[in-house]
Design an enzyme around this catalytic site. Structure first.
Site, mmCIF file in Angstrom:
data_model
loop_
_atom_site.group_PDB
_atom_site.id
_atom_site.type_symbol
_atom_site.label_atom_id
_atom_site.label_comp_id
_atom_site.label_asym_id
_atom_site.label_seq_id
_atom_site.Cartn_x
_atom_site.Cartn_y
_atom_site.Cartn_z
ATOM 1 N N CYS A 51 0.860 -1.186 0.000
ATOM 2 C CA CYS A 51 0.000 0.000 0.000
ATOM 3 C C CYS A 51 0.895 1.234 0.000
ATOM 4 O O CYS A 51 1.438 1.624 1.030
ATOM 5 C CB CYS A 51 -0.895 0.003 1.233
ATOM 6 S SG CYS A 51 -1.921 1.467 1.362
ATOM 7 N N LEU A 52 1.075 1.816 -1.180
ATOM 8 C CA LEU A 52 1.971 2.961 -1.310
ATOM 9 C C LEU A 52 1.387 3.898 -2.361
ATOM 10 O O LEU A 52 1.058 3.469 -3.471
ATOM 11 C CB LEU A 52 3.368 2.469 -1.728
ATOM 12 C CG LEU A 52 4.501 3.481 -1.757
ATOM 13 C CD1 LEU A 52 4.755 4.054 -0.381
ATOM 14 C CD2 LEU A 52 5.781 2.828 -2.284
#
Lengths: 151, 388
Positions: free
Chosen positions: A87-88
Protein backbone atom coordinates in the site's frame (compact mmCIF):
# COMPACT_ATOMS: atom_id res chain seq x y z
CA UNK A 1 5.47 -8.44 -28.26
CA UNK A 2 5.98 -4.80 -29.09
CA UNK A 3 9.56 -3.58 -29.02
CA UNK A 4 10.85 -2.34 -25.70
CA UNK A 5 10.53 1.45 -25.29
CA UNK A 6 13.84 3.29 -25.20
CA UNK A 7 13.13 4.59 -21.75
CA UNK A 8 12.98 1.07 -20.28
CA UNK A 9 16.29 0.17 -21.94
CA UNK A 10 17.89 3.34 -20.56
CA UNK A 11 16.55 2.74 -17.06
CA UNK A 12 17.76 -0.86 -17.06
CA UNK A 13 21.22 0.19 -18.19
CA UNK A 14 21.44 2.78 -15.47
CA UNK A 15 20.23 0.38 -12.75
CA UNK A 16 23.21 -1.81 -13.63
CA UNK A 17 25.82 0.91 -14.18
CA UNK A 18 24.78 3.15 -11.30
CA UNK A 19 22.96 0.94 -8.75
CA UNK A 20 21.07 2.33 -5.74
CA UNK A 21 22.77 1.36 -2.44
CA UNK A 22 20.95 -1.52 -0.79
CA UNK A 23 18.82 -2.26 -3.83
CA UNK A 24 19.34 -4.57 -6.80
CA UNK A 25 17.07 -4.94 -9.81
CA UNK A 26 17.75 -7.30 -12.69
CA UNK A 27 15.55 -7.87 -15.68
CA UNK A 28 14.43 -11.40 -16.45
CA UNK A 29 16.09 -12.95 -19.49
CA UNK A 30 12.79 -14.03 -21.06
CA UNK A 31 10.90 -10.84 -20.34
CA UNK A 32 12.73 -7.53 -20.10
CA UNK A 33 9.70 -5.95 -18.42
CA UNK A 34 9.95 -8.32 -15.47
CA UNK A 35 12.55 -7.52 -12.78
CA UNK A 36 13.85 -9.54 -9.88
CA UNK A 37 14.45 -7.11 -7.05
CA UNK A 38 16.11 -7.28 -3.66
CA UNK A 39 15.90 -4.60 -0.99
CA UNK A 40 18.01 -4.55 2.16
CA UNK A 41 16.11 -3.76 5.36
CA UNK A 42 17.03 -0.19 6.41
CA UNK A 43 19.41 0.19 9.35
CA UNK A 44 17.62 1.02 12.59
CA UNK A 45 14.36 -0.57 11.46
CA UNK A 46 13.03 -3.98 12.59
CA UNK A 47 13.94 -5.19 9.10
CA UNK A 48 17.65 -4.47 9.52
CA UNK A 49 19.93 -7.22 8.22
CA UNK A 50 17.09 -8.72 6.19
CA UNK A 51 17.24 -9.08 2.43
CA UNK A 52 13.77 -8.96 0.91
CA UNK A 53 12.93 -10.34 -2.48
CA UNK A 54 10.40 -8.55 -4.66
CA UNK A 55 9.10 -8.82 -8.19
CA UNK A 56 8.53 -5.77 -10.36
CA UNK A 57 6.62 -5.72 -13.63
CA UNK A 58 6.42 -2.82 -16.07
CA UNK A 59 2.94 -2.81 -17.67
CA UNK A 60 2.49 -2.03 -21.37
CA UNK A 61 1.48 1.55 -20.56
CA UNK A 62 4.58 2.23 -18.47
CA UNK A 63 5.61 5.02 -17.80
CA UNK A 64 2.04 6.29 -18.02
CA UNK A 65 1.06 3.55 -15.60
CA UNK A 66 2.88 2.66 -12.39
CA UNK A 67 5.03 -0.49 -12.24
CA UNK A 68 3.50 -3.43 -10.40
CA UNK A 69 5.57 -4.39 -7.38
CA UNK A 70 5.05 -7.21 -4.88
CA UNK A 71 7.02 -8.65 -1.98
CA UNK A 72 7.95 -12.30 -2.46
CA UNK A 73 9.52 -12.59 0.99
CA UNK A 74 7.13 -12.82 3.93
CA UNK A 75 7.21 -9.61 5.93
CA UNK A 76 5.43 -8.33 9.05
CA UNK A 77 4.49 -4.75 8.06
CA UNK A 78 1.20 -2.82 8.42
CA UNK A 79 1.27 -1.63 4.79
CA UNK A 80 2.16 -4.96 3.20
CA UNK A 81 -0.33 -7.84 3.20
CA UNK A 82 0.09 -11.61 3.27
CA UNK A 83 0.25 -11.75 -0.52
CA UNK A 84 3.06 -9.21 -0.56
CA UNK A 85 0.94 -6.42 -2.02
CA UNK A 86 2.14 -2.96 -1.06
CA UNK A 87 0.00 0.00 0.00
CA UNK A 88 1.97 2.96 -1.31
CA UNK A 89 0.53 6.11 -2.87
CA UNK A 90 3.08 6.42 -5.68
CA UNK A 91 2.19 2.91 -6.86
CA UNK A 92 -1.48 3.87 -7.11
CA UNK A 93 -3.05 7.32 -7.42
CA UNK A 94 0.08 9.37 -6.96
CA UNK A 95 2.02 7.75 -9.76
CA UNK A 96 3.80 10.18 -12.05
CA UNK A 97 5.64 9.37 -15.29
CA UNK A 98 8.58 11.39 -13.94
CA UNK A 99 9.12 8.61 -11.38
CA UNK A 100 11.26 5.61 -12.28
CA UNK A 101 12.01 2.08 -11.19
CA UNK A 102 14.77 3.35 -8.92
CA UNK A 103 12.62 6.01 -7.23
CA UNK A 104 9.82 3.51 -6.65
CA UNK A 105 12.21 1.04 -5.03
CA UNK A 106 13.64 3.83 -2.88
CA UNK A 107 10.10 4.69 -1.76
CA UNK A 108 9.53 1.07 -0.78
CA UNK A 109 12.77 1.08 1.19
CA UNK A 110 11.58 4.24 2.96
CA UNK A 111 8.26 2.54 3.72
CA UNK A 112 10.17 -0.20 5.53
CA UNK A 113 11.91 2.46 7.62
CA UNK A 114 8.66 4.23 8.53
CA UNK A 115 5.55 2.01 8.59
CA UNK A 116 2.23 3.85 8.55
CA UNK A 117 -0.32 1.86 10.63
CA UNK A 118 -2.94 4.59 10.15
CA UNK A 119 -3.36 3.69 6.49
CA UNK A 120 -3.15 -0.07 6.73
CA UNK A 121 -3.35 -2.83 4.19
CA UNK A 122 -2.81 -5.69 6.63
CA UNK A 123 -5.44 -4.75 9.23
CA UNK A 124 -4.38 -7.25 11.89
CA UNK A 125 -0.75 -6.14 11.71
CA UNK A 126 -1.74 -2.47 11.86
CA UNK A 127 -3.95 -3.07 14.91
CA UNK A 128 -1.09 -4.86 16.61
CA UNK A 129 1.23 -2.00 15.65
CA UNK A 130 -1.04 0.67 17.17
CA UNK A 131 -1.85 -1.28 20.36
CA UNK A 132 1.61 -2.60 21.13
CA UNK A 133 4.30 -1.06 18.96
CA UNK A 134 7.23 -2.70 20.73
CA UNK A 135 5.65 -6.13 20.51
CA UNK A 136 4.85 -5.66 16.82
CA UNK A 137 8.38 -4.55 16.08
CA UNK A 138 9.73 -7.60 17.88
CA UNK A 139 7.51 -9.80 15.74
CA UNK A 140 8.76 -7.99 12.62
CA UNK A 141 12.34 -8.67 13.74
CA UNK A 142 11.47 -12.34 14.29
CA UNK A 143 9.95 -12.64 10.81
CA UNK A 144 12.95 -10.89 9.28
CA UNK A 145 15.19 -13.43 11.02
CA UNK A 146 12.97 -16.31 9.90
CA UNK A 147 12.25 -15.43 6.29
CA UNK A 148 14.61 -12.68 5.11
CA UNK A 149 17.99 -13.78 6.32
CA UNK A 150 20.33 -15.96 4.34
CA UNK A 151 21.24 -19.04 6.27
CA UNK B 1 31.82 42.64 -32.50
CA UNK B 2 28.47 42.29 -30.80
CA UNK B 3 27.83 41.35 -27.21
CA UNK B 4 27.11 37.67 -27.84
CA UNK B 5 30.35 37.20 -29.80
CA UNK B 6 32.32 38.87 -27.03
CA UNK B 7 30.88 36.58 -24.39
CA UNK B 8 31.62 33.47 -26.43
CA UNK B 9 35.21 34.57 -27.04
CA UNK B 10 35.86 35.37 -23.40
CA UNK B 11 34.51 32.02 -22.21
CA UNK B 12 36.86 29.95 -24.30
CA UNK B 13 36.26 26.57 -25.93
CA UNK B 14 36.01 24.52 -22.76
CA UNK B 15 33.32 26.61 -21.08
CA UNK B 16 31.32 26.82 -24.29
CA UNK B 17 31.34 23.06 -24.49
CA UNK B 18 30.08 22.93 -20.91
CA UNK B 19 27.24 25.24 -21.84
CA UNK B 20 26.11 23.01 -24.70
CA UNK B 21 26.43 19.88 -22.57
CA UNK B 22 24.48 21.50 -19.78
CA UNK B 23 21.75 22.69 -22.13
CA UNK B 24 21.35 19.25 -23.66
CA UNK B 25 21.33 17.35 -20.38
CA UNK B 26 18.86 19.75 -18.78
CA UNK B 27 16.68 19.54 -21.90
CA UNK B 28 15.87 15.93 -21.25
CA UNK B 29 12.19 15.09 -21.00
CA UNK B 30 11.50 13.51 -17.62
CA UNK B 31 8.90 11.26 -19.18
CA UNK B 32 10.71 9.66 -22.14
CA UNK B 33 14.28 10.47 -21.01
CA UNK B 34 15.13 11.81 -24.50
CA UNK B 35 16.00 15.33 -25.62
CA UNK B 36 12.77 17.31 -25.58
CA UNK B 37 10.85 17.14 -28.82
CA UNK B 38 8.23 19.88 -29.32
CA UNK B 39 8.80 21.20 -25.78
CA UNK B 40 5.59 22.13 -23.99
CA UNK B 41 5.75 24.16 -20.81
CA UNK B 42 3.32 23.85 -17.91
CA UNK B 43 2.43 26.86 -15.75
CA UNK B 44 4.95 25.67 -13.13
CA UNK B 45 7.78 25.95 -15.69
CA UNK B 46 8.44 22.24 -16.24
CA UNK B 47 8.85 21.17 -19.88
CA UNK B 48 7.91 17.88 -21.54
CA UNK B 49 7.63 16.52 -25.06
CA UNK B 50 4.24 17.15 -26.63
CA UNK B 51 3.70 13.45 -27.28
CA UNK B 52 4.66 12.52 -23.72
CA UNK B 53 2.31 15.05 -22.14
CA UNK B 54 -0.46 14.10 -24.51
CA UNK B 55 -0.37 10.46 -23.53
CA UNK B 56 -0.01 11.31 -19.82
CA UNK B 57 -3.09 13.54 -19.99
CA UNK B 58 -5.00 11.04 -22.06
CA UNK B 59 -4.50 8.19 -19.59
CA UNK B 60 -5.85 10.50 -16.86
CA UNK B 61 -8.63 12.05 -18.90
CA UNK B 62 -11.16 12.77 -16.16
CA UNK B 63 -8.77 13.24 -13.29
CA UNK B 64 -7.17 16.24 -11.75
CA UNK B 65 -4.14 16.60 -14.00
CA UNK B 66 -0.86 17.40 -12.32
CA UNK B 67 2.70 18.23 -13.31
CA UNK B 68 4.68 14.96 -13.42
CA UNK B 69 7.52 16.60 -11.49
CA UNK B 70 5.99 19.01 -8.97
CA UNK B 71 2.33 17.85 -9.07
CA UNK B 72 0.99 21.39 -9.46
CA UNK B 73 -2.48 21.09 -10.99
CA UNK B 74 -2.52 21.80 -14.71
CA UNK B 75 -5.33 24.36 -14.66
CA UNK B 76 -4.26 26.26 -17.76
CA UNK B 77 -3.63 24.71 -21.15
CA UNK B 78 0.13 24.19 -21.46
CA UNK B 79 1.94 26.17 -24.15
CA UNK B 80 4.52 25.43 -26.80
CA UNK B 81 7.98 26.64 -25.71
CA UNK B 82 9.18 28.24 -28.92
CA UNK B 83 12.47 29.51 -27.51
CA UNK B 84 13.59 26.13 -26.21
CA UNK B 85 12.48 24.49 -29.45
CA UNK B 86 14.66 26.88 -31.46
CA UNK B 87 17.71 26.25 -29.29
CA UNK B 88 17.38 22.47 -29.46
CA UNK B 89 16.70 22.43 -33.21
CA UNK B 90 19.77 24.58 -33.74
CA UNK B 91 22.04 22.20 -31.84
CA UNK B 92 20.52 19.07 -33.39
CA UNK B 93 20.99 20.52 -36.88
CA UNK B 94 24.67 21.15 -36.15
CA UNK B 95 25.00 17.49 -35.17
CA UNK B 96 23.17 16.48 -38.33
CA UNK B 97 25.57 18.48 -40.52
CA UNK B 98 28.52 16.67 -39.01
CA UNK B 99 27.10 13.38 -40.23
CA UNK B 100 25.75 10.78 -37.86
CA UNK B 101 25.21 7.06 -37.57
CA UNK B 102 22.03 5.25 -38.55
CA UNK B 103 20.75 5.26 -34.96
CA UNK B 104 20.78 9.05 -34.98
CA UNK B 105 19.01 9.14 -38.30
CA UNK B 106 16.27 6.98 -36.84
CA UNK B 107 15.96 9.26 -33.80
CA UNK B 108 15.70 12.31 -36.03
CA UNK B 109 13.06 10.75 -38.25
CA UNK B 110 11.04 9.79 -35.17
CA UNK B 111 11.24 13.38 -34.00
CA UNK B 112 9.97 14.55 -37.36
CA UNK B 113 7.07 12.11 -37.21
CA UNK B 114 6.04 13.42 -33.80
CA UNK B 115 6.29 16.96 -35.05
CA UNK B 116 3.96 16.10 -37.92
CA UNK B 117 1.44 14.74 -35.41
CA UNK B 118 1.72 17.93 -33.36
CA UNK B 119 1.16 20.11 -36.41
CA UNK B 120 -1.83 18.02 -37.38
CA UNK B 121 -3.27 18.35 -33.88
CA UNK B 122 -2.80 22.12 -34.05
CA UNK B 123 -4.44 22.32 -37.47
CA UNK B 124 -7.40 20.20 -36.41
CA UNK B 125 -7.71 21.99 -33.06
CA UNK B 126 -7.37 18.81 -31.06
CA UNK B 127 -4.31 19.48 -28.92
CA UNK B 128 -3.65 17.13 -25.98
CA UNK B 129 -6.34 14.72 -27.17
CA UNK B 130 -8.94 17.39 -26.34
CA UNK B 131 -8.58 16.99 -22.58
CA UNK B 132 -8.81 20.76 -22.17
CA UNK B 133 -12.07 20.98 -24.06
CA UNK B 134 -15.25 20.64 -22.03
CA UNK B 135 -13.29 21.53 -18.94
CA UNK B 136 -13.52 24.39 -16.50
CA UNK B 137 -12.31 25.60 -13.12
CA UNK B 138 -14.14 25.48 -9.85
CA UNK B 139 -14.93 28.97 -8.64
CA UNK B 140 -15.74 30.21 -5.18
CA UNK B 141 -18.02 33.11 -4.41
CA UNK B 142 -17.27 34.62 -1.00
CA UNK B 143 -20.82 35.99 -0.81
CA UNK B 144 -22.20 32.51 -1.37
CA UNK B 145 -20.79 31.02 1.84
CA UNK B 146 -17.57 30.14 0.03
CA UNK B 147 -19.11 27.14 -1.71
CA UNK B 148 -17.08 25.88 -4.67
CA UNK B 149 -19.07 25.81 -7.88
CA UNK B 150 -18.57 24.51 -11.40
CA UNK B 151 -17.18 27.31 -13.56
CA UNK B 152 -19.34 26.16 -16.44
CA UNK B 153 -22.82 25.55 -15.02
CA UNK B 154 -22.41 26.90 -11.45
CA UNK B 155 -23.53 23.61 -9.98
CA UNK B 156 -22.46 23.25 -6.37
CA UNK B 157 -19.38 21.03 -6.08
CA UNK B 158 -18.79 18.96 -2.99
CA UNK B 159 -15.05 18.44 -2.43
CA UNK B 160 -15.82 15.10 -0.76
CA UNK B 161 -17.67 13.92 -3.84
CA UNK B 162 -14.79 14.67 -6.17
CA UNK B 163 -13.40 11.24 -6.88
CA UNK B 164 -9.70 10.61 -7.32
CA UNK B 165 -10.51 9.04 -10.65
CA UNK B 166 -13.07 11.59 -11.74
CA UNK B 167 -12.65 15.30 -11.10
CA UNK B 168 -15.79 16.19 -13.06
CA UNK B 169 -18.87 18.32 -12.44
CA UNK B 170 -21.74 15.94 -11.61
CA UNK B 171 -24.18 18.24 -13.44
CA UNK B 172 -22.62 19.28 -16.76
CA UNK B 173 -19.85 16.63 -16.73
CA UNK B 174 -17.15 19.18 -17.47
CA UNK B 175 -13.76 18.16 -16.12
CA UNK B 176 -12.68 20.46 -13.29
CA UNK B 177 -9.06 21.43 -13.86
CA UNK B 178 -8.23 22.63 -10.37
CA UNK B 179 -8.59 21.25 -6.90
CA UNK B 180 -12.13 21.66 -5.61
CA UNK B 181 -11.84 23.30 -2.22
CA UNK B 182 -14.08 25.61 -0.22
CA UNK B 183 -12.87 29.16 0.27
CA UNK B 184 -10.84 29.57 3.40
CA UNK B 185 -8.33 32.17 2.35
CA UNK B 186 -8.06 35.23 0.19
CA UNK B 187 -5.81 33.35 -2.17
CA UNK B 188 -8.80 31.42 -3.37
CA UNK B 189 -10.41 34.61 -4.48
CA UNK B 190 -7.50 35.89 -6.46
CA UNK B 191 -7.34 32.46 -8.04
CA UNK B 192 -10.96 32.68 -9.03
CA UNK B 193 -10.45 36.08 -10.61
CA UNK B 194 -7.77 34.55 -12.75
CA UNK B 195 -9.91 31.57 -13.58
CA UNK B 196 -12.83 33.76 -14.60
CA UNK B 197 -10.60 35.73 -16.90
CA UNK B 198 -9.38 32.50 -18.45
CA UNK B 199 -12.84 31.10 -18.92
CA UNK B 200 -14.00 34.33 -20.48
CA UNK B 201 -11.10 34.25 -22.87
CA UNK B 202 -12.14 30.82 -23.99
CA UNK B 203 -15.68 31.95 -24.51
CA UNK B 204 -14.60 35.16 -26.19
CA UNK B 205 -16.21 34.09 -29.43
CA UNK B 206 -19.63 34.52 -27.85
CA UNK B 207 -18.98 38.21 -27.42
CA UNK B 208 -18.38 40.94 -29.89
CA UNK B 209 -14.93 42.46 -29.63
CA UNK B 210 -15.94 45.58 -27.76
CA UNK B 211 -18.06 43.70 -25.26
CA UNK B 212 -15.26 41.30 -24.47
CA UNK B 213 -12.75 44.08 -23.86
CA UNK B 214 -15.21 45.84 -21.58
CA UNK B 215 -15.67 42.69 -19.54
CA UNK B 216 -11.94 42.16 -19.14
CA UNK B 217 -11.51 45.79 -18.13
CA UNK B 218 -14.22 45.39 -15.54
CA UNK B 219 -12.65 42.27 -14.11
CA UNK B 220 -9.33 44.05 -13.78
CA UNK B 221 -10.97 46.98 -12.09
CA UNK B 222 -12.77 44.72 -9.66
CA UNK B 223 -9.71 42.76 -8.72
CA UNK B 224 -7.61 45.93 -8.41
CA UNK B 225 -10.05 47.67 -6.14
CA UNK B 226 -10.57 44.63 -3.88
CA UNK B 227 -14.14 44.28 -4.97
CA UNK B 228 -13.56 40.70 -5.93
CA UNK B 229 -16.90 39.58 -4.65
CA UNK B 230 -18.34 41.62 -7.45
CA UNK B 231 -16.58 39.54 -10.03
CA UNK B 232 -18.33 36.40 -8.94
CA UNK B 233 -21.64 38.16 -8.94
CA UNK B 234 -20.67 39.33 -12.29
CA UNK B 235 -19.94 35.89 -13.61
CA UNK B 236 -23.27 34.65 -12.35
CA UNK B 237 -24.81 37.46 -14.35
CA UNK B 238 -22.89 36.35 -17.32
CA UNK B 239 -24.02 32.76 -16.94
CA UNK B 240 -27.60 33.56 -16.19
CA UNK B 241 -27.32 35.31 -19.48
CA UNK B 242 -28.59 38.72 -18.57
CA UNK B 243 -25.93 40.05 -20.78
CA UNK B 244 -27.46 43.42 -21.41
CA UNK B 245 -28.14 43.89 -17.78
CA UNK B 246 -24.66 43.02 -16.62
CA UNK B 247 -23.05 45.23 -19.18
CA UNK B 248 -25.13 48.16 -18.08
CA UNK B 249 -24.49 47.47 -14.43
CA UNK B 250 -20.87 47.63 -15.08
CA UNK B 251 -20.99 50.77 -17.08
CA UNK B 252 -22.59 52.35 -14.08
CA UNK B 253 -19.96 50.90 -11.79
CA UNK B 254 -17.33 52.26 -14.11
CA UNK B 255 -18.67 55.72 -13.61
CA UNK B 256 -18.80 55.10 -9.95
CA UNK B 257 -15.24 53.81 -9.82
CA UNK B 258 -14.11 56.95 -11.57
CA UNK B 259 -15.83 59.21 -9.12
CA UNK B 260 -14.44 57.08 -6.33
CA UNK B 261 -10.94 57.80 -7.34
CA UNK B 262 -11.71 61.48 -7.24
CA UNK B 263 -13.25 61.52 -3.83
CA UNK B 264 -12.39 58.21 -2.35
CA UNK B 265 -13.03 58.54 1.38
CA UNK B 266 -16.37 60.15 1.04
CA UNK B 267 -17.81 57.69 -1.39
CA UNK B 268 -16.36 54.49 -0.03
CA UNK B 269 -19.26 53.64 2.25
CA UNK B 270 -21.93 54.49 -0.21
CA UNK B 271 -20.20 52.37 -2.78
CA UNK B 272 -20.25 49.39 -0.46
CA UNK B 273 -23.91 49.69 0.20
CA UNK B 274 -24.57 49.88 -3.49
CA UNK B 275 -22.62 46.72 -3.99
CA UNK B 276 -24.72 45.04 -1.31
CA UNK B 277 -27.92 45.90 -3.03
CA UNK B 278 -26.50 44.46 -6.20
CA UNK B 279 -25.38 41.33 -4.49
CA UNK B 280 -28.81 40.81 -3.02
CA UNK B 281 -30.31 41.08 -6.41
CA UNK B 282 -27.74 38.76 -7.84
CA UNK B 283 -28.53 36.12 -5.30
CA UNK B 284 -32.08 36.10 -6.52
CA UNK B 285 -30.74 35.62 -9.99
CA UNK B 286 -28.59 32.75 -8.80
CA UNK B 287 -31.56 30.99 -7.26
CA UNK B 288 -33.51 31.33 -10.41
CA UNK B 289 -30.65 30.02 -12.36
CA UNK B 290 -30.26 26.94 -10.22
CA UNK B 291 -33.93 26.16 -10.58
CA UNK B 292 -33.60 26.59 -14.29
CA UNK B 293 -30.65 24.33 -14.51
CA UNK B 294 -32.37 21.66 -12.47
CA UNK B 295 -35.05 21.46 -15.06
CA UNK B 296 -32.61 21.26 -17.89
CA UNK B 297 -30.65 18.12 -18.58
CA UNK B 298 -27.59 19.88 -19.91
CA UNK B 299 -26.14 23.34 -19.93
CA UNK B 300 -27.96 25.42 -22.48
CA UNK B 301 -26.76 28.80 -21.54
CA UNK B 302 -27.01 30.06 -25.06
CA UNK B 303 -30.56 29.01 -25.38
CA UNK B 304 -31.37 30.50 -22.02
CA UNK B 305 -29.75 33.70 -23.13
CA UNK B 306 -32.22 34.04 -25.93
CA UNK B 307 -35.18 33.18 -23.80
CA UNK B 308 -34.19 35.84 -21.28
CA UNK B 309 -33.87 38.38 -24.02
CA UNK B 310 -37.32 37.42 -25.21
CA UNK B 311 -38.64 37.91 -21.70
CA UNK B 312 -37.14 41.33 -21.60
CA UNK B 313 -38.86 42.23 -24.76
CA UNK B 314 -42.15 40.96 -23.39
CA UNK B 315 -41.59 43.04 -20.31
CA UNK B 316 -41.23 46.08 -22.37
CA UNK B 317 -44.36 45.40 -24.29
CA UNK B 318 -46.60 44.20 -21.50
CA UNK B 319 -45.02 46.17 -18.66
CA UNK B 320 -45.05 43.06 -16.58
CA UNK B 321 -46.14 43.83 -13.03
CA UNK B 322 -43.51 41.74 -11.24
CA UNK B 323 -40.56 43.10 -13.02
CA UNK B 324 -41.65 46.68 -12.59
CA UNK B 325 -41.96 46.03 -8.88
CA UNK B 326 -38.43 44.80 -8.68
CA UNK B 327 -37.28 47.62 -10.85
CA UNK B 328 -38.79 50.30 -8.66
CA UNK B 329 -37.13 48.65 -5.67
CA UNK B 330 -33.90 48.92 -7.49
CA UNK B 331 -34.56 52.47 -8.32
CA UNK B 332 -35.09 53.39 -4.68
CA UNK B 333 -31.70 52.02 -3.78
CA UNK B 334 -29.90 53.86 -6.40
CA UNK B 335 -31.66 56.97 -7.57
CA UNK B 336 -29.70 59.34 -5.32
CA UNK B 337 -26.48 58.40 -6.93
CA UNK B 338 -27.79 58.55 -10.40
CA UNK B 339 -26.89 54.91 -10.45
CA UNK B 340 -28.28 52.70 -13.11
CA UNK B 341 -31.94 52.12 -12.36
CA UNK B 342 -34.00 49.01 -12.79
CA UNK B 343 -35.96 50.74 -15.47
CA UNK B 344 -32.91 51.40 -17.47
CA UNK B 345 -32.09 47.74 -17.28
CA UNK B 346 -35.07 47.05 -19.42
CA UNK B 347 -34.11 49.91 -21.60
CA UNK B 348 -30.83 48.11 -22.00
CA UNK B 349 -31.91 46.05 -24.94
CA UNK B 350 -33.58 49.12 -26.37
CA UNK B 351 -30.37 51.06 -26.02
CA UNK B 352 -28.44 48.32 -27.60
CA UNK B 353 -30.81 48.16 -30.51
CA UNK B 354 -30.50 51.90 -30.82
CA UNK B 355 -26.76 51.61 -30.64
CA UNK B 356 -26.75 48.96 -33.26
CA UNK B 357 -28.88 51.13 -35.45
CA UNK B 358 -26.49 53.96 -34.91
CA UNK B 359 -23.58 51.77 -35.83
CA UNK B 360 -25.40 50.63 -38.91
CA UNK B 361 -26.06 54.23 -39.82
CA UNK B 362 -22.44 55.08 -39.29
CA UNK B 363 -21.36 52.19 -41.40
CA UNK B 364 -23.73 53.24 -44.11
CA UNK B 365 -22.55 56.82 -44.00
CA UNK B 366 -19.00 55.54 -44.18
CA UNK B 367 -19.93 53.62 -47.26
CA UNK B 368 -21.50 56.69 -48.70
CA UNK B 369 -18.35 58.62 -47.96
CA UNK B 370 -16.31 55.97 -49.65
CA UNK B 371 -18.49 56.08 -52.70
CA UNK B 372 -18.45 59.86 -52.84
CA UNK B 373 -14.70 60.04 -52.38
CA UNK B 374 -14.31 57.54 -55.17
CA UNK B 375 -16.58 59.69 -57.29
CA UNK B 376 -14.45 62.65 -56.39
CA UNK B 377 -11.26 60.95 -57.41
CA UNK B 378 -12.87 59.85 -60.61
CA UNK B 379 -13.90 63.43 -61.20
CA UNK B 380 -10.28 64.41 -60.59
CA UNK B 381 -9.23 61.97 -63.26
CA UNK B 382 -11.75 63.41 -65.61
CA UNK B 383 -10.38 66.89 -64.93
CA UNK B 384 -6.87 65.66 -65.53
CA UNK B 385 -7.84 64.05 -68.81
CA UNK B 386 -9.63 67.26 -69.75
CA UNK B 387 -6.38 69.11 -69.09
CA UNK B 388 -4.60 66.74 -71.36
Amino acid sequence: MASLPKRIIKETERLVSDPVPGITAEPHDDNLRYFEVTIEGPAGSPYENGIFQLELYLPDDYPMEAPKVRFLTKIYHPNIDRLGRICLDVLKTNWSPALQIRTVLLSIQALLASPNPNDPLANDVAEDWIKNEEGAKNKAREWTQLYATKK
Amino acid sequence: MNQADKIVENLGKKKNKTIVTNLLSSSQCHICHEILNIPIMLSCGHNYCYMCLKSWFKTNENRLLGCPDCRKSVDVTPAFNLFLDHQLKFILNLVKEKGVDSKWDQTLSEREQDEAIYKNDVAKDMLFANVFKNSTLSVVDMDDDGIPRCGNCHWELDPDDMDEEENVCPHCHYRIRNNVAPADSENVMSGSVRSIANDLRRRAEEYSEGEYDDIIDDIRRYSDSDLESGVDDYISHEDSANRNMSLHDNEAIDEDANSKSENEDELEEEHDSEMDSFIENDEEDNDEEIMDSEDEPSSMSRKRKYSVLDDDEENQINNDANSSEQDSDFYEHNEDEGFVSGDSLDDGSDNEVAQNDQEMDEAESENEEDVSSRKRSRRGQVVLSDDE
